[in-house]
Design a protein around this motif. Structure first.
Motif, mmCIF file in Angstrom:
data_model
loop_
_atom_site.group_PDB
_atom_site.id
_atom_site.type_symbol
_atom_site.label_atom_id
_atom_site.label_comp_id
_atom_site.label_asym_id
_atom_site.label_seq_id
_atom_site.Cartn_x
_atom_site.Cartn_y
_atom_site.Cartn_z
ATOM 1 N N ARG A 98 0.950 -1.116 -0.011
ATOM 2 C CA ARG A 98 0.164 0.104 -0.091
ATOM 3 C C ARG A 98 1.027 1.261 0.032
ATOM 4 O O ARG A 98 0.281 2.351 -0.102
ATOM 5 C CB ARG A 98 -0.826 -0.025 1.196
ATOM 6 N N THR A 99 2.152 1.242 0.051
ATOM 7 C CA THR A 99 3.213 2.451 0.148
ATOM 8 C C THR A 99 3.547 2.660 -0.675
ATOM 9 O O THR A 99 4.285 3.581 -0.995
ATOM 10 C CB THR A 99 4.216 2.015 1.272
ATOM 11 N N PHE A 100 3.183 2.156 -2.091
ATOM 12 C CA PHE A 100 3.871 2.593 -3.309
ATOM 13 C C PHE A 100 3.942 3.930 -3.820
ATOM 14 O O PHE A 100 4.816 4.562 -4.248
ATOM 15 C CB PHE A 100 3.178 1.639 -4.632
ATOM 16 N N SER A 101 2.772 4.629 -3.359
ATOM 17 C CA SER A 101 2.481 5.923 -3.733
ATOM 18 C C SER A 101 3.196 6.839 -2.766
ATOM 19 O O SER A 101 3.502 8.207 -3.312
ATOM 20 C CB SER A 101 0.943 6.432 -3.867
ATOM 21 N N THR A 102 3.802 6.456 -1.801
ATOM 22 C CA THR A 102 4.726 7.264 -0.968
ATOM 23 C C THR A 102 6.168 7.389 -1.506
ATOM 24 O O THR A 102 6.924 7.982 -0.717
ATOM 25 C CB THR A 102 4.652 6.716 0.626
ATOM 26 N N TYR A 103 6.720 6.524 -2.476
ATOM 27 C CA TYR A 103 7.863 6.466 -2.785
ATOM 28 C C TYR A 103 8.086 7.254 -4.099
ATOM 29 O O TYR A 103 7.301 7.371 -5.259
ATOM 30 C CB TYR A 103 8.330 5.143 -3.039
ATOM 31 N N CYS A 104 9.113 7.950 -4.198
ATOM 32 C CA CYS A 104 9.524 8.612 -5.522
ATOM 33 C C CYS A 104 10.383 7.299 -6.271
ATOM 34 O O CYS A 104 10.744 6.307 -5.573
ATOM 35 C CB CYS A 104 10.757 9.656 -5.534
ATOM 36 N N MET A 105 10.007 7.094 -7.402
ATOM 37 C CA MET A 105 10.755 5.944 -8.303
ATOM 38 C C MET A 105 11.572 6.554 -9.298
ATOM 39 O O MET A 105 11.717 7.470 -9.984
ATOM 40 C CB MET A 105 9.458 5.388 -8.953
#
Length: 122
Positions: free
Chosen positions: A27-34
């Motif tokens: 669920r934390t994918f959107s909290t990371y810069c990629m």
């Protein structure tokens, strides 16, 4: 941390295109810069492109600017790298990675995928 899996690599002729995909879990994918990095045989891993959490800010290495486009879909936990006008010197293993901030610094990225091979023939 987020688990990452790349796909979409392959063999393409110079001038062709490929689209790499990176799927993230959790669920934390959107909290990371990629970011996308690449590593050719005998060379260090180098920065290719990065994108902010919401996708509004992007950054590119000079060598790919105007040819590659990074994007993300947080609803699908996916980050893409569209690669056009490919050159033999783009041949490398491509990795996606996650970081707390948008940066080109490889040391800032704590989660990495296993990589996908891109080979561009002349």
């Amino acid at each position: 941390q987020v688990q990452l899996v790349e796909s979409g690599g392959g063999l393409v002729q110079a001038g062709g295109s490929l689209r790499l995909s990176c799927a993230g879990s959790g669920r934390t994918f959107s909290t990371y810069c990629m970011g996308w990095f690449r590593q050719a045989p005998g060379k260090e891993r180098e920065f290719v492109a990065a994108i902010s959490r919401g996708g509004s800010v992007t950054s590119y290495a000079d060598s790919v600017k105007g040819r590659f486009t990074i994007s993300r879909d947080n609803a699908k936990n996916t980050v893409l790298l569209q690669m056009n006008s490919l050159k033999p010197e783009d041949t490398a293993v491509y990795y996606c990675a996650a970081a707390p901030r948008i940066t080109a610094d490889v040391e800032a990225f704590g989660s990495w995928g296993q990589g996908t091979q891109v080979t561009v023939s002349s």
